[in-house]
Design an enzyme around this catalytic site. Structure first.
Site, PDB file in Angstrom:
ATOM      1  N   ARG A  24       0.815  -1.205   0.072  1.00  0.00           N
ATOM      2  CA  ARG A  24      -0.054   0.000   0.003  1.00  0.00           C
ATOM      3  C   ARG A  24       0.858   1.332  -0.130  1.00  0.00           C
ATOM      4  O   ARG A  24       0.383   2.334  -0.632  1.00  0.00           O
ATOM      5  CB  ARG A  24      -1.129   0.130   1.152  1.00  0.00           C
ATOM      6  CG  ARG A  24      -2.053  -0.961   1.064  1.00  0.00           C
ATOM      7  CD  ARG A  24      -3.092  -0.588   2.274  1.00  0.00           C
ATOM      8  NE  ARG A  24      -2.549  -1.039   3.511  1.00  0.00           N
ATOM      9  CZ  ARG A  24      -2.889  -2.304   3.775  1.00  0.00           C
ATOM     10  NH1 ARG A  24      -3.473  -3.236   3.015  1.00  0.00           N
ATOM     11  NH2 ARG A  24      -2.500  -2.856   5.044  1.00  0.00           N
TER      12      ARG A  24
ATOM     13  N   ASP B  17      -5.902  -8.092  -7.178  1.00  0.00           N
ATOM     14  CA  ASP B  17      -5.102  -8.832  -5.648  1.00  0.00           C
ATOM     15  C   ASP B  17      -6.235  -9.830  -5.455  1.00  0.00           C
ATOM     16  O   ASP B  17      -6.907  -9.541  -4.402  1.00  0.00           O
ATOM     17  CB  ASP B  17      -4.969  -7.909  -4.683  1.00  0.00           C
ATOM     18  CG  ASP B  17      -4.582  -8.232  -3.440  1.00  0.00           C
ATOM     19  OD1 ASP B  17      -3.991  -9.399  -3.136  1.00  0.00           O
ATOM     20  OD2 ASP B  17      -4.752  -7.735  -2.085  1.00  0.00           O
TER      21      ASP B  17
ATOM     22  N   CYS C 202      -1.886 -14.863  -3.723  1.00  0.00           N
ATOM     23  CA  CYS C 202      -1.570 -15.244  -2.321  1.00  0.00           C
ATOM     24  C   CYS C 202      -1.612 -16.774  -2.081  1.00  0.00           C
ATOM     25  O   CYS C 202      -1.711 -17.139  -1.216  1.00  0.00           O
ATOM     26  CB  CYS C 202      -2.581 -14.461  -1.209  1.00  0.00           C
ATOM     27  SG  CYS C 202      -4.347 -14.886  -1.802  1.00  0.00           S
TER      28      CYS C 202
END
Ligand code: SAH
Length: 392
Positions: free
Chosen positions: A208, A296, A336
């Site tokens: 971020r 993401d 992920c």
């Protein structure tokens, strides 16, 4: 203490903390779920002390390779060491919310503890962690970080360990509807009772911060936005417009309220409930384009069997993103899934660019934040990988 004898001990000698059921030769006694046992080699040498989990394929998770008691002192030492690491990397200066204990990677298998402002949120994910819960809590309270402790052991992985899903208040005050994460000059709202994981994607903190450098004046498409973390960071750093896409209406509502908290005008911060796979196609048909795209997605590969299907999914969204990206634009793309290794992920993204007819290059490699360390004896601890690609 009950004795367990192994017939296969190679990984243990490399200090890997997992012992699979197939490696066990015999058990001297009847350990109960999560009980600590002495683990011996075939030639009768004490190798480790670990928690027994009869239902799981991972039959033993090692607490220690030394001959010592697994008591409150043991947990205090482990927790203090983990806290010392967080302090030495200055995480408490950057954010009021971070991962304090990262399970196997902080030598506490199955134990995840995240700090959110004035709350600690715990997950006891293995039989051993559940068995030792009270001692872990006592050791945790001794740190004096806060008296408020909430449990989020409501994960499917508990079922494999023969445990029920549970969540609730363990100590102190029940949590408010939202806690406020104050990180690198932005504010993020997290729902620690019902949110994903323990409430937030703390593992994306460093990324971020990185995205801010690429945001000024740019039109941003934040796919799989959840509660808008990347979008808030980009808007706070001067993005001209941010479109957040997620399938969860409640997550998008939190994203909106976080934007207000950061004084980001509604006019430049759009939240749309959508299926990203469909929406990317739709945006392409409409001839839309963006300077910065974030992908993401959730974990597409939950197991090794799902890698092939997951790879297709990753390729699809990355290909569409390359189509939508302006020349000179940046793609922040993540996976992920621990089962998708770095090499494979790069190959998928390369194939996606090729299919989109885009020439692109990797300008940076992204990882899980440093409060989510990877123990060298536990490569499984690495799961989050990302690339910043530049479209030429
Ligand atoms: N980028 C977020 C975390 C993303 S988690 C952050 O930094 O906080 C993955 C998100 O994808 C979840 O919020 C989930 O609701 C959403 N999701 C899963 N499948 C989706 C789909 N097909 N389309 C849109 N959103 C989806």
């Amino acid at each position: 203490m009950i004795k367990i004898f192994l017939k296969q001990q190679k990984s243990l000698l490399r200090k890997h903390p997992w012992i699979f059921s197939g490696a066990i030769k015999s058990i001297d006694g009847k350990p109960i779920l999560g009980e600590s046992c002495h683990v011996y080699s075939a030639d009768n040498k004490l190798l480790a002390i670990g928690a027994y989990s009869p239902k799981s394929q991972i039959a033993i998770r090692v607490w220690t390779f030394e001959d010592r008691e697994i008591n409150k002192d043991f947990f205090s030492q482990r927790i203090n060491a983990a806290w010392a690491l967080r302090k030495s990397i200055g995480i408490d200066k950057v954010s009021n919310s971070f991962r304090l204990i990262n399970a196997e990677n902080d030598y506490l298998p199955g134990v995840v503890i995240d700090k959110y402002d004035d709350y600690l949120v715990c997950q006891f994910l293995s039989a051993g962690a559940e068995y030792q819960k009270l001692k872990i809590l006592e050791a945790l309270l001794d740190l004096n970080l806060t008296e408020n402790i909430f449990e989020r052991s409501d994960t499917d992985s508990r079922l494999k360990e023969g445990l029920k899903k549970v969540k609730g208040c363990l100590r102190g005050n029940p949590p408010p509807n939202f806690v406020s994460i104050s990180e690198n000059n932005i504010l993020l709202r997290a729902d620690i009772v019902n949110g994903h994981k323990t409430g937030y994607y703390l593992d994306q903190r460093d990324n971020r911060e990185i995205i801010k450098k690429y945001s000024k004046g740019n039109r941003v498409l934040n796919c799989f936005s959840y509660t808008g973390g990347f979008g808030i960071a980009a808007a706070s750093a001067g993005a001209s417009e941010v479109i957040n896409l997620d399938s969860s209406e409640s997550a998008l509502q939190i994203a909106k309220s976080s934007a207000t908290l950061n004084k980001i005008p509604e006019s430049i911060f759009v939240c749309q409930k959508a299926d990203v796979f469909e929406k990317l196609r739709f945006l392409r048909e409409k001839g839309e384009s963006f300077d910065l795209i974030v992908l993401d997605p959730p974990k597409f590969a939950e197991s090794a069997f799902q890698v092939k299907k997951a790879a297709k999914g990753y390729k699809d969204i990355n290909r569409l993103a390359f189509h939508l990206l302006n020349q000179g634009g940046f793609l922040f793309t993540f996976s992920c899934s621990g089962h998708i290794k770095q090499d494979l992920f790069e190959k998928i993204v390369a194939d996606a660019a090729l299919d989109a007819g885009s020439s692109a290059k990797i300008i940076s490699y992204l990882n899980q934040a440093s409060d989510h360390p990877v123990a060298l004896n536990f490569p499984e601890g690495k799961y989050l990988k990302g690339l910043i690609c530049y479209k030429q």
